[in-house]
Design a protein around this motif. Structure first.
Motif, PDB file in Angstrom:
ATOM      1  N   CYS A  97       8.878   4.165  -0.065  1.00 17.32           N
ATOM      2  CA  CYS A  97       7.584   3.492  -1.440  1.00 17.32           C
ATOM      3  C   CYS A  97       5.988   4.164  -0.974  1.00 17.32           C
ATOM      4  N   ALA A  98       5.879   4.745  -2.431  1.00 18.10           N
ATOM      5  CA  ALA A  98       4.731   5.089  -2.342  1.00 18.10           C
ATOM      6  C   ALA A  98       3.283   4.473  -3.184  1.00 18.10           C
ATOM      7  N   ALA A  99       2.673   4.367  -1.923  1.00 14.85           N
ATOM      8  CA  ALA A  99       0.820   3.229  -2.851  1.00 14.85           C
ATOM      9  C   ALA A  99       0.131   4.307  -2.954  1.00 14.85           C
ATOM     10  N   SER A 100      -0.673   3.768  -3.930  1.00 17.19           N
ATOM     11  CA  SER A 100      -1.826   4.477  -4.612  1.00 17.19           C
ATOM     12  C   SER A 100      -3.232   3.522  -4.741  1.00 17.19           C
ATOM     13  N   GLY A 101      -4.427   3.843  -4.521  1.00 15.19           N
ATOM     14  CA  GLY A 101      -4.951   3.486  -4.954  1.00 15.19           C
ATOM     15  C   GLY A 101      -6.110   2.751  -4.185  1.00 15.19           C
ATOM     16  N   ARG A 102      -6.148   1.876  -3.100  1.00 12.75           N
ATOM     17  CA  ARG A 102      -6.430   1.754  -1.742  1.00 12.75           C
ATOM     18  C   ARG A 102      -6.228   2.696  -0.341  1.00 12.75           C
ATOM     19  N   THR A 103      -7.143   2.105   0.797  1.00 10.37           N
ATOM     20  CA  THR A 103      -7.215   2.195   1.647  1.00 10.37           C
ATOM     21  C   THR A 103      -5.273   2.047   2.385  1.00 10.37           C
ATOM     22  N   PHE A 104      -3.814   2.380   2.295  1.00 14.71           N
ATOM     23  CA  PHE A 104      -3.372   2.217   2.264  1.00 14.71           C
ATOM     24  C   PHE A 104      -2.868   1.227   3.613  1.00 14.71           C
ATOM     25  N   SER A 105      -3.457   1.518   4.805  1.00 13.12           N
ATOM     26  CA  SER A 105      -3.926   1.126   6.259  1.00 13.12           C
ATOM     27  C   SER A 105      -4.303  -0.244   6.437  1.00 13.12           C
ATOM     28  N   ASP A 106      -4.996  -0.396   5.297  1.00 17.21           N
ATOM     29  CA  ASP A 106      -5.542  -1.539   5.656  1.00 17.21           C
ATOM     30  C   ASP A 106      -4.904  -2.844   5.154  1.00 17.21           C
ATOM     31  N   TYR A 107      -3.387  -2.617   4.435  1.00 17.82           N
ATOM     32  CA  TYR A 107      -2.283  -3.522   4.090  1.00 17.82           C
ATOM     33  C   TYR A 107      -1.405  -3.432   4.935  1.00 17.82           C
ATOM     34  N   THR A 108      -0.790  -4.722   4.826  1.00 14.52           N
ATOM     35  CA  THR A 108       0.419  -5.152   5.474  1.00 14.52           C
ATOM     36  C   THR A 108       1.695  -4.832   3.845  1.00 14.52           C
ATOM     37  N   MET A 109       2.695  -3.974   4.504  1.00 16.30           N
ATOM     38  CA  MET A 109       3.306  -3.588   3.661  1.00 16.30           C
ATOM     39  C   MET A 109       4.678  -4.595   3.937  1.00 16.30           C
ATOM     40  N   GLY A 110       5.485  -5.492   3.083  1.00 18.70           N
ATOM     41  CA  GLY A 110       6.821  -5.825   3.039  1.00 18.70           C
ATOM     42  C   GLY A 110       7.861  -5.034   1.634  1.00 18.70           C
ATOM     43  N   TRP A 111       9.491  -5.451   2.296  1.00 15.25           N
ATOM     44  CA  TRP A 111      10.040  -5.098   1.820  1.00 15.25           C
ATOM     45  C   TRP A 111      10.924  -6.512   1.209  1.00 15.25           C
ATOM     46  N   PHE A 112      11.103  -6.857  -0.044  1.00 10.08           N
ATOM     47  CA  PHE A 112      11.525  -7.528  -0.162  1.00 10.08           C
ATOM     48  C   PHE A 112      12.876  -7.253  -1.580  1.00 10.08           C
ATOM     49  N   ARG A 113      14.243  -8.918  -1.288  1.00 11.72           N
ATOM     50  CA  ARG A 113      14.822  -8.303  -2.392  1.00 11.72           C
ATOM     51  C   ARG A 113      15.617  -9.436  -3.464  1.00 11.72           C
ATOM     52  N   GLN A 114      15.827  -9.286  -4.373  1.00  9.13           N
ATOM     53  CA  GLN A 114      16.330 -10.466  -4.869  1.00  9.13           C
ATOM     54  C   GLN A 114      17.489 -10.190  -5.918  1.00  9.13           C
ATOM     55  N   THR A 115      18.138 -10.791  -6.192  1.00 12.39           N
ATOM     56  CA  THR A 115      19.662 -11.579  -7.064  1.00 12.39           C
ATOM     57  C   THR A 115      19.879 -12.193  -8.218  1.00 12.39           C
ATOM     58  N   PRO A 116      20.592 -11.253  -8.861  1.00 12.65           N
ATOM     59  CA  PRO A 116      20.091 -12.207 -10.687  1.00 12.65           C
ATOM     60  C   PRO A 116      20.599 -13.972  -9.879  1.00 12.65           C
ATOM     61  N   GLY A 117      19.422 -14.867 -10.211  1.00  8.61           N
ATOM     62  CA  GLY A 117      19.710 -16.236 -10.575  1.00  8.61           C
ATOM     63  C   GLY A 117      19.234 -16.694  -8.741  1.00  8.61           C
ATOM     64  N   LYS A 118      18.817 -15.908  -8.060  1.00 10.80           N
ATOM     65  CA  LYS A 118      18.372 -16.369  -6.956  1.00 10.80           C
ATOM     66  C   LYS A 118      16.947 -16.044  -6.916  1.00 10.80           C
ATOM     67  N   GLU A 119      16.168 -16.576  -5.981  1.00  5.62           N
ATOM     68  CA  GLU A 119      15.106 -16.672  -5.964  1.00  5.62           C
ATOM     69  C   GLU A 119      14.220 -14.841  -5.081  1.00  5.62           C
ATOM     70  N   ARG A 120      13.357 -14.896  -4.298  1.00  8.11           N
ATOM     71  CA  ARG A 120      12.818 -13.203  -4.309  1.00  8.11           C
ATOM     72  C   ARG A 120      12.911 -13.596  -2.062  1.00  8.11           C
ATOM     73  N   GLU A 121      13.650 -13.161  -1.549  1.00  7.15           N
ATOM     74  CA  GLU A 121      13.178 -13.542  -0.567  1.00  7.15           C
ATOM     75  C   GLU A 121      13.490 -11.846   0.870  1.00  7.15           C
ATOM     76  N   PHE A 122      12.382 -12.209   1.617  1.00  8.17           N
ATOM     77  CA  PHE A 122      12.079 -11.299   2.537  1.00  8.17           C
ATOM     78  C   PHE A 122      13.428 -10.695   3.276  1.00  8.17           C
ATOM     79  N   VAL A 123      12.503  -9.798   3.413  1.00  6.68           N
ATOM     80  CA  VAL A 123      13.488  -8.378   3.936  1.00  6.68           C
ATOM     81  C   VAL A 123      13.102  -7.558   5.699  1.00  6.68           C
ATOM     82  N   ALA A 124      12.665  -7.075   5.257  1.00  2.00           N
ATOM     83  CA  ALA A 124      10.887  -6.901   6.703  1.00  2.00           C
ATOM     84  C   ALA A 124       9.977  -6.465   5.659  1.00  2.00           C
ATOM     85  N   ALA A 125       8.837  -6.512   7.544  1.00  2.00           N
ATOM     86  CA  ALA A 125       7.367  -6.209   6.829  1.00  2.00           C
ATOM     87  C   ALA A 125       7.155  -5.294   8.109  1.00  2.00           C
TER      88      ALA A 125
END
Length: 123
Positions: A22-50
């Motif tokens: 995941c490539a980020a742009s626009g602000r100071t990257f290290s200021d942000y917590t980054m997360g990965w989430f996933r979603q399947t059809p009909g289900k809510e988006r769920e946390f994977v990792a941060a």
């Protein structure tokens, strides 16, 4: 504003590996917590990792710990998700997200989102 672009998804056989980026742009990257989430059809988006801004803290969904690894390279403004021993139930659209301020894993607290990348695991 932070812009996020995921890559690395695709079709893989069960037991295989993929690395999402995941490539980020626009602000100071290290200021942000980054997360990965996933979603399947009909289900809510769920946390994977941060991962915290300087990478000192990581969190994983309980069922994924040991198979998935999140990392970041602040010099490249990129966060990664290494996925090993993939299972058919890992099939989903994977999203990268960013949040400022406090570290947490709640999907609703993440402010910026990528467009998602499809991961399909064939059994």
């Amino acid at each position: 504003q932070v812009q996020l672009v995921e890559s690395g998804g695709g079709l893989v056989q069960a037991g295989g590996s993929l690395r999402l980026s995941c490539a980020a742009s626009g602000r100071t990257f290290s200021d942000y917590t980054m997360g990965w989430f996933r979603q399947t059809p009909g289900k809510e988006r769920e946390f994977v990792a941060a991962i915290s801004g300087i990478g000192g803290t990581t969190s994983y969904a309980g069922s994924l710990k040991g198979r998935f690894t999140i990392s970041r390279d602040n010099a490249k403004n990129t966060v990664y998700l290494q996925m090993n021993s993939l299972k058919s139930e890992d099939t989903a659209v994977y999203y990268c997200a960013a949040k400022g301020k406090y570290y947490n894993t709640y999907v609703s607290s993440y402010e910026y989102w990528g467009q998602g990348t499809q991961v399909t695991v064939s059994s």
